[in-house]
Design a protein around this motif. Structure first.
Motif, PDB file in Angstrom:
ATOM      1  N   ILE A   1       0.848  -1.195   0.000  1.00 56.81           N
ATOM      2  CA  ILE A   1       0.000   0.000   0.000  1.00 56.81           C
ATOM      3  C   ILE A   1       0.883   1.245   0.000  1.00 56.81           C
ATOM      4  CG2 ILE A   1      -1.992  -1.045   1.148  1.00 56.81           C
ATOM      5  CD1 ILE A   1      -1.099   0.300   3.740  1.00 56.81           C
ATOM      6  N   LEU A   2       0.302   2.357  -0.430  1.00 58.36           N
ATOM      7  CA  LEU A   2       0.957   3.661  -0.371  1.00 58.36           C
ATOM      8  C   LEU A   2       0.309   4.446   0.755  1.00 58.36           C
ATOM      9  CD1 LEU A   2       2.705   6.042  -1.469  1.00 58.36           C
ATOM     10  CD2 LEU A   2       0.813   6.532  -3.031  1.00 58.36           C
ATOM     11  N   LEU A   3       1.125   4.955   1.674  1.00 57.58           N
ATOM     12  CA  LEU A   3       0.626   5.803   2.751  1.00 57.58           C
ATOM     13  C   LEU A   3       1.350   7.142   2.702  1.00 57.58           C
ATOM     14  CD1 LEU A   3       0.417   3.233   5.669  1.00 57.58           C
ATOM     15  CD2 LEU A   3      -1.485   4.298   4.462  1.00 57.58           C
ATOM     16  N   LYS A   4       0.575   8.214   2.857  1.00 59.58           N
ATOM     17  CA  LYS A   4       1.133   9.573   2.848  1.00 59.58           C
ATOM     18  C   LYS A   4       0.786  10.257   4.158  1.00 59.58           C
ATOM     19  CE  LYS A   4       0.983  10.486  -2.078  1.00 59.58           C
ATOM     20  NZ  LYS A   4       0.629  11.479  -3.086  1.00 59.58           N
ATOM     21  N   ARG A   5       1.519  11.300   4.434  1.00 62.96           N
ATOM     22  CA  ARG A   5       1.248  12.111   5.616  1.00 62.96           C
ATOM     23  C   ARG A   5       0.032  12.996   5.334  1.00 62.96           C
ATOM     24  NH1 ARG A   5       4.586  13.485   9.731  1.00 62.96           N
ATOM     25  NH2 ARG A   5       6.417  12.699   8.650  1.00 62.96           N
ATOM     26  N   ASN A   6      -0.876  13.064   6.304  1.00 62.01           N
ATOM     27  CA  ASN A   6      -2.001  13.981   6.234  1.00 62.01           C
ATOM     28  C   ASN A   6      -1.497  15.314   6.759  1.00 62.01           C
ATOM     29  OD1 ASN A   6      -4.275  15.502   6.580  1.00 62.01           O
ATOM     30  ND2 ASN A   6      -5.466  13.902   7.581  1.00 62.01           N
ATOM     31  N   LEU A   7      -1.352  16.290   5.901  1.00 60.83           N
ATOM     32  CA  LEU A   7      -0.741  17.561   6.275  1.00 60.83           C
ATOM     33  C   LEU A   7      -1.581  18.358   7.266  1.00 60.83           C
ATOM     34  CD1 LEU A   7       0.733  18.604   2.835  1.00 60.83           C
ATOM     35  CD2 LEU A   7       1.873  17.459   4.742  1.00 60.83           C
ATOM     36  N   ASN A   8      -2.829  17.989   7.457  1.00 64.42           N
ATOM     37  CA  ASN A   8      -3.693  18.667   8.419  1.00 64.42           C
ATOM     38  C   ASN A   8      -3.616  18.038   9.809  1.00 64.42           C
ATOM     39  OD1 ASN A   8      -4.668  20.419   6.427  1.00 64.42           O
ATOM     40  ND2 ASN A   8      -6.155  18.908   5.762  1.00 64.42           N
ATOM     41  N   ALA A   9      -2.823  16.999   9.968  1.00 67.59           N
ATOM     42  CA  ALA A   9      -2.768  16.272  11.236  1.00 67.59           C
ATOM     43  C   ALA A   9      -1.819  16.944  12.217  1.00 67.59           C
ATOM     44  CB  ALA A   9      -2.328  14.836  10.988  1.00 67.59           C
ATOM     45  N   MET A  10      -1.993  16.606  13.473  1.00 65.31           N
ATOM     46  CA  MET A  10      -1.168  17.170  14.537  1.00 65.31           C
ATOM     47  C   MET A  10       0.155  16.408  14.711  1.00 65.31           C
ATOM     48  SD  MET A  10      -3.094  19.601  15.953  1.00 65.31           S
ATOM     49  CE  MET A  10      -3.043  19.762  17.706  1.00 65.31           C
ATOM     50  N   LEU A  11       0.337  15.304  14.021  1.00 67.20           N
ATOM     51  CA  LEU A  11       1.509  14.451  14.221  1.00 67.20           C
ATOM     52  C   LEU A  11       2.613  14.708  13.206  1.00 67.20           C
ATOM     53  CD1 LEU A  11      -0.424  11.140  14.977  1.00 67.20           C
ATOM     54  CD2 LEU A  11       0.681  12.654  16.622  1.00 67.20           C
ATOM     55  N   ASN A  12       2.657  15.880  12.604  1.00 65.61           N
ATOM     56  CA  ASN A  12       3.635  16.170  11.562  1.00 65.61           C
ATOM     57  C   ASN A  12       5.068  16.206  12.056  1.00 65.61           C
ATOM     58  OD1 ASN A  12       1.937  16.223   9.362  1.00 65.61           O
ATOM     59  ND2 ASN A  12       1.424  18.363   9.637  1.00 65.61           N
ATOM     60  N   ALA A  13       5.294  16.344  13.354  1.00 63.26           N
ATOM     61  CA  ALA A  13       6.658  16.409  13.884  1.00 63.26           C
ATOM     62  C   ALA A  13       7.330  15.040  13.908  1.00 63.26           C
ATOM     63  CB  ALA A  13       6.653  16.999  15.289  1.00 63.26           C
ATOM     64  N   LEU A  14       6.542  13.977  13.876  1.00 57.72           N
ATOM     65  CA  LEU A  14       7.104  12.619  13.910  1.00 57.72           C
ATOM     66  C   LEU A  14       7.495  12.166  12.511  1.00 57.72           C
ATOM     67  CD1 LEU A  14       4.568  10.993  16.368  1.00 57.72           C
ATOM     68  CD2 LEU A  14       6.919  11.642  16.854  1.00 57.72           C
ATOM     69  N   PRO A  15       8.555  11.343  12.411  1.00 59.62           N
ATOM     70  CA  PRO A  15       8.961  10.837  11.097  1.00 59.62           C
ATOM     71  C   PRO A  15       7.857   9.978  10.460  1.00 59.62           C
ATOM     72  CG  PRO A  15      10.676  10.441  12.744  1.00 59.62           C
ATOM     73  CD  PRO A  15       9.467  10.918  13.473  1.00 59.62           C
ATOM     74  N   LEU A  16       7.688  10.124   9.160  1.00 56.96           N
ATOM     75  CA  LEU A  16       6.663   9.375   8.433  1.00 56.96           C
ATOM     76  C   LEU A  16       6.836   7.874   8.613  1.00 56.96           C
ATOM     77  CD1 LEU A  16       4.251   9.294   6.513  1.00 56.96           C
ATOM     78  CD2 LEU A  16       5.862   9.525   4.608  1.00 56.96           C
ATOM     79  N   THR A  17       8.059   7.394   8.555  1.00 54.48           N
ATOM     80  CA  THR A  17       8.312   5.959   8.699  1.00 54.48           C
ATOM     81  C   THR A  17       7.804   5.444  10.045  1.00 54.48           C
ATOM     82  OG1 THR A  17      10.271   6.178   7.322  1.00 54.48           O
ATOM     83  CG2 THR A  17      10.094   4.176   8.611  1.00 54.48           C
ATOM     84  N   GLU A  18       8.047   6.206  11.096  1.00 55.92           N
ATOM     85  CA  GLU A  18       7.606   5.798  12.433  1.00 55.92           C
ATOM     86  C   GLU A  18       6.081   5.719  12.510  1.00 55.92           C
ATOM     87  OE1 GLU A  18       7.887   7.502  16.970  1.00 55.92           O
ATOM     88  OE2 GLU A  18       9.519   7.970  15.573  1.00 55.92           O
ATOM     89  N   LEU A  19       5.401   6.714  11.955  1.00 54.63           N
ATOM     90  CA  LEU A  19       3.941   6.707  11.962  1.00 54.63           C
ATOM     91  C   LEU A  19       3.379   5.506  11.207  1.00 54.63           C
ATOM     92  CD1 LEU A  19       3.233  10.488  11.287  1.00 54.63           C
ATOM     93  CD2 LEU A  19       2.876   9.250  13.433  1.00 54.63           C
ATOM     94  N   VAL A  20       3.974   5.199  10.061  1.00 57.52           N
ATOM     95  CA  VAL A  20       3.499   4.079   9.247  1.00 57.52           C
ATOM     96  C   VAL A  20       3.650   2.763   9.998  1.00 57.52           C
ATOM     97  CG1 VAL A  20       4.025   2.722   7.177  1.00 57.52           C
ATOM     98  CG2 VAL A  20       3.829   5.204   7.021  1.00 57.52           C
ATOM     99  N   PHE A  21       4.797   2.537  10.624  1.00 56.05           N
ATOM    100  CA  PHE A  21       4.999   1.275  11.334  1.00 56.05           C
ATOM    101  C   PHE A  21       4.101   1.156  12.559  1.00 56.05           C
ATOM    102  CE2 PHE A  21       9.200   1.007   9.106  1.00 56.05           C
ATOM    103  CZ  PHE A  21       8.888  -0.140   8.388  1.00 56.05           C
ATOM    104  N   VAL A  22       3.919   2.238  13.283  1.00 59.25           N
ATOM    105  CA  VAL A  22       3.024   2.198  14.452  1.00 59.25           C
ATOM    106  C   VAL A  22       1.601   1.882  13.998  1.00 59.25           C
ATOM    107  CG1 VAL A  22       1.977   3.608  16.268  1.00 59.25           C
ATOM    108  CG2 VAL A  22       4.433   3.671  15.920  1.00 59.25           C
TER     109      VAL A  22
END
Length: 76
Positions: free
Chosen positions: A6-27
């Protein structure tokens, strides 16, 4: 079990933008029942193409609201 992608992207309106994208995807993927062995295949279009093994029936179908909790979106 068959490896799915799958392709996952960062939601630019989210509050979690400070965290690395890779970390968010794995969590996020680690919290989906039946998903194991997630790995990043490559970066594309400002997101990550991730593959994983899914022990459920058929293709993985995760509601958009689930990924939104992690500041992610899965483009259609």
């Amino acid at each position: 079990m068959k490896r799915q992608t799958i392709l996952l992207k960062r939601n630019l309106n989210a509050m979690l933008n400070a965290l690395p994208l890779t970390e968010l995807v794995f969590v996020a993927l680690n919290g989906v029942p039946g998903v194991t062995s997630a790995r990043v295949n490559c970066e594309e279009s400002g997101g990550l193409i991730v593959s994983f093994l899914y022990g459920g029936v058929g293709l993985l179908n995760v509601p958009h609201e689930y990924f939104d909790r992690f500041g992610l979106l899965q483009p259609s």
